[in-house]
Design an enzyme around this catalytic site. Sequence first.
Site, PDB file in Angstrom:
ATOM      1  N   GLY A  53     -29.990  54.903 -58.635  1.00  0.00           N
ATOM      2  CA  GLY A  53     -29.004  53.854 -58.387  1.00  0.00           C
ATOM      3  C   GLY A  53     -28.067  54.247 -57.264  1.00  0.00           C
ATOM      4  O   GLY A  53     -28.410  54.197 -56.080  1.00  0.00           O
ATOM      5  N   GLY A  54     -26.874  54.691 -57.632  1.00  0.00           N
ATOM      6  CA  GLY A  54     -25.805  54.987 -56.669  1.00  0.00           C
ATOM      7  C   GLY A  54     -26.240  55.827 -55.479  1.00  0.00           C
ATOM      8  O   GLY A  54     -25.888  55.518 -54.329  1.00  0.00           O
ATOM      9  N   GLU A  70     -28.795  47.336 -67.612  1.00  0.00           N
ATOM     10  CA  GLU A  70     -27.699  46.413 -67.271  1.00  0.00           C
ATOM     11  C   GLU A  70     -28.110  44.958 -67.523  1.00  0.00           C
ATOM     12  O   GLU A  70     -27.271  44.122 -67.859  1.00  0.00           O
ATOM     13  CB  GLU A  70     -27.268  46.638 -65.808  1.00  0.00           C
ATOM     14  N   TRP A 115     -30.464  49.157 -55.544  1.00  0.00           N
ATOM     15  CA  TRP A 115     -29.162  48.931 -54.892  1.00  0.00           C
ATOM     16  C   TRP A 115     -28.186  48.141 -55.774  1.00  0.00           C
ATOM     17  O   TRP A 115     -27.028  47.981 -55.422  1.00  0.00           O
ATOM     18  CB  TRP A 115     -29.363  48.195 -53.569  1.00  0.00           C
ATOM     19  N   LYS A 116     -28.696  47.606 -56.891  1.00  0.00           N
ATOM     20  CA  LYS A 116     -27.858  46.788 -57.788  1.00  0.00           C
ATOM     21  C   LYS A 116     -27.173  45.683 -56.981  1.00  0.00           C
ATOM     22  O   LYS A 116     -27.741  45.179 -56.019  1.00  0.00           O
ATOM     23  CB  LYS A 116     -26.843  47.664 -58.521  1.00  0.00           C
ATOM     24  N   GLY A 136     -25.080  56.083 -63.905  1.00  0.00           N
ATOM     25  CA  GLY A 136     -23.791  55.967 -63.218  1.00  0.00           C
ATOM     26  C   GLY A 136     -22.689  56.851 -63.780  1.00  0.00           C
ATOM     27  O   GLY A 136     -21.520  56.674 -63.439  1.00  0.00           O
TER      28      GLY A 136
HETATM   29  C1  PEP Z   1     -29.993  52.891 -62.215  1.00  0.00           C
HETATM   30  O1  PEP Z   1     -29.159  52.012 -62.157  1.00  0.00           O
HETATM   31  O2  PEP Z   1     -31.182  52.592 -62.385  1.00  0.00           O
HETATM   32  C2  PEP Z   1     -29.558  54.281 -62.076  1.00  0.00           C
HETATM   33  C3  PEP Z   1     -30.397  55.217 -62.379  1.00  0.00           C
HETATM   34  O3  PEP Z   1     -28.271  54.478 -61.638  1.00  0.00           O
HETATM   35  P1  PEP Z   1     -27.604  55.878 -61.178  1.00  0.00           P
HETATM   36  O4  PEP Z   1     -28.633  56.615 -60.379  1.00  0.00           O
HETATM   37  O5  PEP Z   1     -26.428  55.464 -60.362  1.00  0.00           O
HETATM   38  O6  PEP Z   1     -27.244  56.610 -62.417  1.00  0.00           O
END
Ligand code: PEP
Length: 245
Positions: free
Chosen positions: A228-229, A94, A9-10, A168
């Site tokens: 992620g998203g 990140e 979820w960051k 992302g």
């Molecule tokens: C992540 O942050 O681990 C990721 C895979 O992000 P996203 O799916 O948004 O690319």
Amino acid sequence: MRKLVAGNWKMYGLASSLAEIEALKGLTGEAAYDIVVCPPFTLIEKAAERAKDSTVAIGAQDCHPQISGAHTGDVSAEMLVDAGARFVILGHSERRVFHHETDAVVATKVTAAHTAGLTAIICVGETRSERGDGKAIEVVGGQLRASVPAGASSSNMVIAYEPVWSIGTGLVPTIEQIEEIHSSIRQMLEERLGEDGRNVRILYGGSVKASNAADIFGAANVDGALVGGASLKATEFAGIISAAA
Ligand code: PEP
């Protein structure tokens, strides 16, 4: 191998977001996969309460290498376990970029996670320019060798291959590119762990969506996804999870 689908979820999510976890609980009857949700620290305890008695496990997104100490603002692996976490994401790009985490730091965090009883989801992945220079396998191999500490095994470690240029951005490597890196990771794990290297789950991460998940899960040596998203909304995340069945 049983697939694992983990949501990162960051720095998103308030108490009202916990309803997304409730919505995922309805999916677990199929039990063909493992589901992990990694919310921000502030929601771990509440998320673990919501996920209780379901097959949704809760994870964190980082931990400190030490068990306790004068480290203002940090959270230890033991604290995460105490709050109800069973997994922790370590070495996410990140954190490597914004918090200057080196492979050596990641390895010490993984050891701390193992000591506390957490399963570490260790992230590796090349940048766009490293791929352009033909160095993706070399970079990922170097990160893997230096980020995986002694004592790691298939029972306390998951690897996530996350090309930095895909996170992302909506850009996804071709299936051949994913298979190439995943098979090199498998080889390195077998060199390091012997037979047990075959049992370590290798997730793909980077712009996974319900619309591309089935193709990605069908690739050789892809044992799940780190999302992620698309993990923030249960309807989209459920579409990805269902593709793992
Ligand atoms: C992540 O942050 O681990 C990721 C895979 O992000 P996203 O799916 O948004 O690319």
